[in-house]
Structures are given as structure tokens and as C-alpha cells.
Enzyme design. Structure first.
Site, mmCIF file in Angstrom:
data_model
loop_
_atom_site.group_PDB
_atom_site.id
_atom_site.type_symbol
_atom_site.label_atom_id
_atom_site.label_comp_id
_atom_site.label_asym_id
_atom_site.label_seq_id
_atom_site.Cartn_x
_atom_site.Cartn_y
_atom_site.Cartn_z
ATOM 1 N N SER A 149 0.703 -1.062 0.013
ATOM 2 C CA SER A 149 0.014 -0.033 0.110
ATOM 3 C C SER A 149 0.807 1.154 0.062
ATOM 4 C CB SER A 149 -0.894 0.037 1.145
ATOM 5 O OG SER A 149 -1.484 1.238 1.422
ATOM 6 N N TYR A 165 -1.187 -0.959 10.324
ATOM 7 C CA TYR A 165 -1.496 -0.914 9.013
ATOM 8 C C TYR A 165 -0.269 -0.645 8.291
ATOM 9 C CZ TYR A 165 -3.619 -0.872 4.347
ATOM 10 O OH TYR A 165 -4.070 -1.122 3.151
HETATM 11 N N1 LIG Z 1 -8.853 -0.593 -1.099
HETATM 12 C C1 LIG Z 1 -7.914 0.316 -0.861
HETATM 13 O O1 LIG Z 1 -7.708 1.249 -0.848
HETATM 14 C C2 LIG Z 1 -6.356 -0.356 -0.665
HETATM 15 C C3 LIG Z 1 -5.272 0.260 -0.708
HETATM 16 C C4 LIG Z 1 -3.996 0.041 -0.486
HETATM 17 C C5 LIG Z 1 -3.917 -1.264 -0.341
HETATM 18 N N2 LIG Z 1 -4.769 -2.154 -0.414
HETATM 19 C C6 LIG Z 1 -4.776 -3.571 0.186
HETATM 20 O O2 LIG Z 1 -5.297 -4.477 -0.761
HETATM 21 C C7 LIG Z 1 -5.607 -5.672 -0.322
HETATM 22 C C8 LIG Z 1 -7.216 -5.889 -0.563
HETATM 23 O O3 LIG Z 1 -7.922 -4.878 0.088
HETATM 24 P P1 LIG Z 1 -9.373 -4.729 -0.539
HETATM 25 O O4 LIG Z 1 -9.308 -3.348 -0.396
HETATM 26 O O5 LIG Z 1 -9.697 -5.172 -1.808
HETATM 27 O O6 LIG Z 1 -10.218 -5.137 0.651
HETATM 28 P P2 LIG Z 1 -11.747 -5.945 0.946
HETATM 29 O O7 LIG Z 1 -12.346 -5.759 -0.095
HETATM 30 O O8 LIG Z 1 -12.014 -5.892 2.129
HETATM 31 O O9 LIG Z 1 -11.197 -7.562 0.408
HETATM 32 C C9 LIG Z 1 -10.401 -8.182 1.261
HETATM 33 C C10 LIG Z 1 -10.411 -9.622 1.041
HETATM 34 O O10 LIG Z 1 -9.253 -10.278 1.935
HETATM 35 C C11 LIG Z 1 -10.210 -11.393 2.304
HETATM 36 N N3 LIG Z 1 -9.684 -11.505 3.768
HETATM 37 C C12 LIG Z 1 -9.801 -10.556 4.795
HETATM 38 N N4 LIG Z 1 -9.374 -11.228 5.818
HETATM 39 C C13 LIG Z 1 -8.704 -12.574 5.619
HETATM 40 C C14 LIG Z 1 -8.521 -13.534 6.323
HETATM 41 N N5 LIG Z 1 -8.192 -13.508 7.614
HETATM 42 N N6 LIG Z 1 -8.127 -14.898 5.602
HETATM 43 C C15 LIG Z 1 -8.358 -14.787 4.299
HETATM 44 N N7 LIG Z 1 -8.766 -13.616 3.543
HETATM 45 C C16 LIG Z 1 -9.240 -12.682 4.207
HETATM 46 C C17 LIG Z 1 -11.765 -10.987 2.413
HETATM 47 O O11 LIG Z 1 -12.560 -11.859 2.456
HETATM 48 P P3 LIG Z 1 -13.267 -12.639 3.714
HETATM 49 O O12 LIG Z 1 -13.462 -11.591 4.747
HETATM 50 O O13 LIG Z 1 -14.298 -13.152 3.297
HETATM 51 O O14 LIG Z 1 -12.083 -13.517 4.402
HETATM 52 C C18 LIG Z 1 -11.696 -10.168 1.152
HETATM 53 O O15 LIG Z 1 -11.595 -11.423 -0.153
HETATM 54 C C19 LIG Z 1 -5.207 -5.484 1.295
HETATM 55 O O16 LIG Z 1 -3.922 -6.077 1.493
HETATM 56 C C20 LIG Z 1 -5.275 -4.175 1.510
HETATM 57 O O17 LIG Z 1 -4.385 -3.818 2.421
HETATM 58 C C21 LIG Z 1 -6.158 -1.840 -0.506
#
Ligand SMILES: NC(=O)c1ccc[n+]([C@@H]2O[C@H](COP(=O)([O-])OP(=O)(O)OC[C@H]3O[C@@H](n4cnc5c(N)ncnc54)[C@H](OP(=O)(O)O)[C@@H]3O)[C@@H](O)[C@H]2O)c1
Length: 262
Positions: A149, A165
Site C-alpha cells: 500500500s 497497517y
Molecule cells: N482498497 C484500498 O484502498 C487499498 C489500498 C491499498 C492497499 N490495499 C490492500 O489491498 C488488499 C485487498 O484489500 P481490499 O481493499 O480489496 O479489501 P476488501 O475488499 O476488504 O477485500 C479483502 C479480501 O481479503 C479477504 N480476507 C480478509 N481477511 C482474511 C483472512 N483472515 N483470511 C483470508 N482472507 C481474508 C476478504 O474476504 P473474507 O473477509 O471473506 O475473508 C476479501 O476477499 C489488502 O492487502 C489491502 O491492504 C487496499
């Protein structure tokens, strides 16, 4: 010399994407599948996984799912085992499942610190080790893409405190370099993507509190990420087009990190 289309072709490859049931992971799974890879998705909730797999299959992608908690070592071992049993190989690993927690550092619950660190960095390590040991090292290499990130490139603004984070994502960036250095000899390329704000379940709270327009206005490109913006970098890091790139990160953030200095 291969054409650019041939270099990006993932036919015959298999990808495992953690946190693939929605958000950024599902977008990356689309990119890999659309380029020809077979895809295994993992997250905790079976219903969401079934829906995500149906979405990929509707696009002609060979996709399957395994439910696992990526913060739990036994689940990660089982995930590597079952993926190899069912798919036969793992050429591309996308470590993406992540969580965040917002609180001032002085009040930050230690349990929240552990939760974030266990999933966002310990889980990346354990699964990378399992996949490399069981498939990539004995079979001549592979690709690992770590989702970090821009929060791993510097501090959040003071009114957006997320100490674990930031710490975990900074760790992902250097984990990527260290692993790339060790495993280059095994032909495993390890790279990281540093997204800025993308609307998702994880970012929904921050987007609501600070406002989408305000957050977009912090980016030189004046926009948030969308459901296509990670596809290009995913394919570059996963395919032969990126075979000489390792240990790097790329911010996909509309330029936010050039202003904040990440
Ligand atoms: N969105 C942003 O702005 C952003 C920015 C920078 C980085 N990121 C990074 O991108 C990645 C994905 O984030 P996102 O924004 O797509 O979030 P999201 O929509 O909340 O998706 C998270 C995914 O991870 C799964 N997950 C959560 N906890 C888990 C666990 N303990 N074991 C297995 N799976 C798990 C969730 O499914 P379940 O809850 O069903 O397990 C879901 O499939 C993360 O690493 C986040 O830090 C996101």
C-alpha cells in the site's frame, strides 16, 4: 523475439490469489484469468467465494475456490496443499488478503496490532514459504506479487492513524526485496504493488469519513483507483513481460505518493 501479446500470455499457468473474493484481489484474479491463467481464489467466506468464482467463470475463466483464514498457519499449509492437489501447480502467488484497523497509536489495542500483523505480513511469509518450498523452487521458479500500500511508503496523515497497517505494509515492501534477493537464484520474481485509495469494503470507512472527492483531490490525477487500474501491473509482474523485474514496488495511486514523498 516474442511479440508483446506472447509475452503477456498466461496460458498454462496457475495463479493462487488470497483475498480473491472481492475488491483488489478479485480485480487481479480477473487480470490473470483474462490473460489465460487458471485461478484459485481464497478467502474466509464460502458464499462470497462462490459468487466471485461464478463471476470469473462467466468471463470464460477456469476458476475455483478454497476457504481459508490467511492469518492461521494451518490454514495456509492446507491452502498450499489443496491448491497443488486440485490445480497441479502454482506459478503465480498473489498475497493480497489484508485488514486494517484505525485508532491512535496510544490507544491501539494490542489484539488489533496482532490481527493486522498476522494477516498482512506473517500470512504473506508463511504462504510464500509453503508455495516456494512445495512448488516453485523444485519446479524451476514462479512469480510472487505482494499487495502492499502507499501506507507502506510513508506515514498516514495525522487524522488517519493506523499504526499497525502502516507498519505491516512497510514490512511488505522490504519483505518483497529480501525475498527477491534470496529467491532470484530459484527464478522466483517477487514484486509488490502499492495501491492508493480504491473503493472497497476495506477502504469504505476512510472514504466515508474523509469523503471520496476530498481523497481524490489529494491525487495529482484527481481520481481514486477503479476496477481496472491494477490489471496492467498485475499482468506485467505475473507474465514473461516482467521476467527481468524483481524486488520492486510500483505505486498505483494517481500520483499521491509523489506528493507525500513515498
Ligand atoms: N482498497 C484500498 O484502498 C487499498 C489500498 C491499498 C492497499 N490495499 C490492500 O489491498 C488488499 C485487498 O484489500 P481490499 O481493499 O480489496 O479489501 P476488501 O475488499 O476488504 O477485500 C479483502 C479480501 O481479503 C479477504 N480476507 C480478509 N481477511 C482474511 C483472512 N483472515 N483470511 C483470508 N482472507 C481474508 C476478504 O474476504 P473474507 O473477509 O471473506 O475473508 C476479501 O476477499 C489488502 O492487502 C489491502 O491492504 C487496499
Amino acid at each position: 523475439m516474442r511479440t508483446i501479446q506472447q509475452l503477456h500470455d498466461l496460458q498454462g499457468r496457475t495463479a493462487l490469489v488470497t483475498g480473491g473474493s472481492r475488491g483488489l484481489g478479485l480485480q487481479m484474479a480477473h487480470a490473470l484469468g483474462e490473460a489465460g491463467a487458471r485461478v484459485m481464489l481464497c478467502s474466509r467466506k464460502a458464499d462470497d467465494l462462490e459468487q466471485a468464482v461464478a463471476e470469473l467463470q462467466a468471463g470464460g475463466i477456469d476458476a475455483r475456490w478454497i476457504a481459508a483464514d490467511c492469518a492461521v498457519e494451518e490454514d495456509l499449509r492446507r491452502l498450499a496443499d489443496q491448491t497443488l492437489e486440485r490445480m497441479g501447480r502454482i506459478d503465480i502467488l498473489v498475497n493480497n488478503a489484508g485488514a486494517s484497523w484505525a485508532a491512535p497509536a496510544q490507544d491501539y489495542p494490542v489484539a488489533a496490532w496482532d490481527k493486522v500483523m498476522n494477516l498482512n505480513i506473517r500470512g504473506y511469509f508463511i504462504l510464500s514459504q509453503q508455495v516456494a518450498r512445495r512448488w516453485m523452487i523444485p519446479n524451476g521458479g514462479g512469480r510472487i506479487i505482494n499487495v502492499a500500500s502507499i501506507s507502506g511508503l510513508g506515514a498516514n496523515p495525522p487524522d488517519m492513524p493506523m499504526i499497525a497497517y502502516n507498519t505491516s505494509k512497510g514490512a511488505v515492501v522490504n519483505f518483497t526485496r529480501a525475498l527477491a534477493s534470496e529467491w532470484g537464484q530459484h527464478h522466483i520474481n517477487v514484486n509488490a504493488v502499492c495501491p492508493g485509495f480504491f473503493p472497497s469494503k476495506l477502504s469504505a470507512g476512510a472514504l466515508k469519513v474523509f469523503g471520496e472527492d476530498t481523497l481524490a483531490s489529494h491525487a495529482p490525477l484527481r481520481r481514486l483507483g477503479d476496477d481496472e487500474d491494477l490489471k496492467g501491473i498485475t499482468l506485467l509482474f505475473a507474465s514473461d513481460a516482467g521476467k527481468h523485474i524483481t524486488g520492486q514496488y510500483l505505486a498505483v495511486d494517481g500520483g499521491v505518493s509523489i506528493v507525500t514523498g513515498g
